[in-house]
Design a protein around this motif. Structure first.
Motif, PDB file in Angstrom:
ATOM      1  N   HIS A   1      34.552  40.719  42.174  1.00 27.11           N
ATOM      2  CA  HIS A   1      34.611  41.933  41.292  1.00 27.11           C
ATOM      3  C   HIS A   1      35.311  41.529  39.810  1.00 27.11           C
ATOM      4  O   HIS A   1      36.038  40.410  39.729  1.00 27.11           O
ATOM      5  N   GLN A   2      34.999  42.366  38.871  1.00 28.63           N
ATOM      6  CA  GLN A   2      35.783  42.070  37.645  1.00 28.63           C
ATOM      7  C   GLN A   2      36.845  43.383  37.310  1.00 28.63           C
ATOM      8  O   GLN A   2      36.314  44.617  37.624  1.00 28.63           O
ATOM      9  N   HIS A   3      37.917  43.092  37.030  1.00 23.26           N
ATOM     10  CA  HIS A   3      38.777  44.119  36.841  1.00 23.26           C
ATOM     11  C   HIS A   3      39.271  43.949  35.182  1.00 23.26           C
ATOM     12  O   HIS A   3      40.204  42.895  35.226  1.00 23.26           O
ATOM     13  N   GLY A   4      39.041  44.895  34.358  1.00 29.85           N
ATOM     14  CA  GLY A   4      39.644  44.646  33.046  1.00 29.85           C
ATOM     15  C   GLY A   4      39.196  43.327  32.539  1.00 29.85           C
ATOM     16  O   GLY A   4      40.051  42.573  31.667  1.00 29.85           O
TER      17      GLY A   4
ATOM     18  N   GLY B   1      38.033  38.300  36.598  1.00 30.29           N
ATOM     19  CA  GLY B   1      37.362  38.254  37.908  1.00 30.29           C
ATOM     20  C   GLY B   1      38.268  37.666  38.797  1.00 30.29           C
ATOM     21  O   GLY B   1      39.240  36.870  38.874  1.00 30.29           O
ATOM     22  N   HIS B   2      38.039  38.483  40.125  1.00 36.44           N
ATOM     23  CA  HIS B   2      38.734  37.871  41.097  1.00 36.44           C
ATOM     24  C   HIS B   2      38.005  38.460  42.638  1.00 36.44           C
ATOM     25  O   HIS B   2      36.895  39.032  42.336  1.00 36.44           O
TER      26      HIS B   2
ATOM     27  N   HIS C   1      37.596  39.661  46.521  1.00 35.70           N
ATOM     28  CA  HIS C   1      38.300  40.263  47.650  1.00 35.70           C
ATOM     29  C   HIS C   1      37.700  40.036  49.022  1.00 35.70           C
ATOM     30  O   HIS C   1      36.337  39.754  48.680  1.00 35.70           O
TER      31      HIS C   1
END
Ligand SMILES: Nc1ncnc2c1ncn2[C@@H]1O[C@H](COP(=O)(O)OP(=O)(O)OP(=O)(O)O)[C@@H](O)[C@H]1O
Ligand SMILES: [Mg+2]
Length: 258
Positions: free
Chosen positions: A242-245, A248-249, A251
């Protein structure tokens, strides 16, 4: 109720699917069988239903050895077929009568039963398939076929229900009704499913299968579903980038269960 003791099974030209596999299911237990595609859930249910014979090891039904010879004795075969029933993953394989009504009554006609018409009416009502009774099973929708196949089993008042992916085509209302019906009964259940919400509702005990029929987990369903490492190992959860702001990380998550 049923015990698999050190059984081994392999399809021709396949690596050993189950290698010295053991499992005991006690009367009244509600067991969910979880594991990745191809790990052997359907094969295991067919072994428990006496449709396949293990290459090695033994299966005991109510303490008596389940063998091909035992299932050839008419009295024994009829008692076993009535008490231990299997819902196939693909219900088409179970339906062959000219009408749904005949399909529902077939088992009781073969195995012996009273007030067959009354029983057909009762189960048609409970599974909301009354309007389909005079239709040909092959004309039904996937979910309707699954409901008819289920009714054909429940009408026998079995002791052990082996259900292979019962929720694959059913709508949520029907799944809810099935859970109510089965959970509040004294029936013994072994349900193979990828539907983790159904597993959570229906099962009390989870058996998670890995490669070669290795049991990765056998214990409370809630514990299995809370263990992301186990679920990922068993192919029941996956890693998702995922990309959050702009960061990338990754889950690990399941798709129908939080
Ligand atoms: N009739 C058959 N002949 C040969 N191999 C088979 C047969 N049925 C199943 N297999 C093989 O046995 C293995 C286990 O199949 P099985 O259907 O038991 O898996 P499963 O856990 O039920 O998978 P799924 O989650 O996809 O339903 C698979 O590799 C499959 O290809
Ligand atoms: Mg299967």
């Amino acid at each position: 109720m049923i015990e698999l003791r050190d059984i081994s099974f392999g399809w021709p030209d396949e690596v050993m699917l189950l290698n010295r596999f053991s499992l005991t299911v006690r009367p009244g237990e509600k067991v969910v069988l979880l594991g990745a595609n191809g790990c052997g859930k359907s094969t295991l249910l067919k072994l428990m239903n006496g449709l396949l014979e293990p290459g090695a090891g033994e299966i005991f039904w109510r303490g008596e050895k389940l063998t091909r010879a035992a299932l050839r004795q008419p009295g024994k075969a009829a008692a076993f077929r009535r008490a231990c029933v299997l819902l196939f993953q693909h219900p088409e394989a179970m339906l062959f009568n000219p009408s749904v009504r005949e399909e529902l009554s077939y088992g009781l006609r073969q195995l012996g039963g009273e007030n067959i018409e009354g029983a057909v009416g009762k189960w048609a009502r409970l599974l909301s398939i009354e309007a389909l009774l005079d239709k040909a099973p092959f004309l039904l929708s996937g979910g309707q076929k699954q409901k008819v196949a289920l009714a054909c089993l429940l009408i026998l008042d079995p002791e052990l229900l082996l259900l292979d992916e019962p929720s694959s085509s059913l709508d949520p209302a029907t799944i809810g009704r099935l859970v109510d019906l089965l959970l509040h009964s004294n029936k013994t259940l072994v349900v193979a499913t990828h539907n983790l919400s159904l597993a959570a509702e229906l099962g009390q005990r989870a058996v998670v299968l890995g490669k070669e029929g290795r049991i990765l987990f056998d214990g409370p369903v809630a514990q299995a579903l809370g263990d992301m490492v186990l679920l990922e190992q068993a192919g029941l959860a996956h890693r998702h980038g995922h990309q959050h702001g702009g960061v990338g990380h990754v889950h690990v998550h399941t798709h129908d269960w939080k």
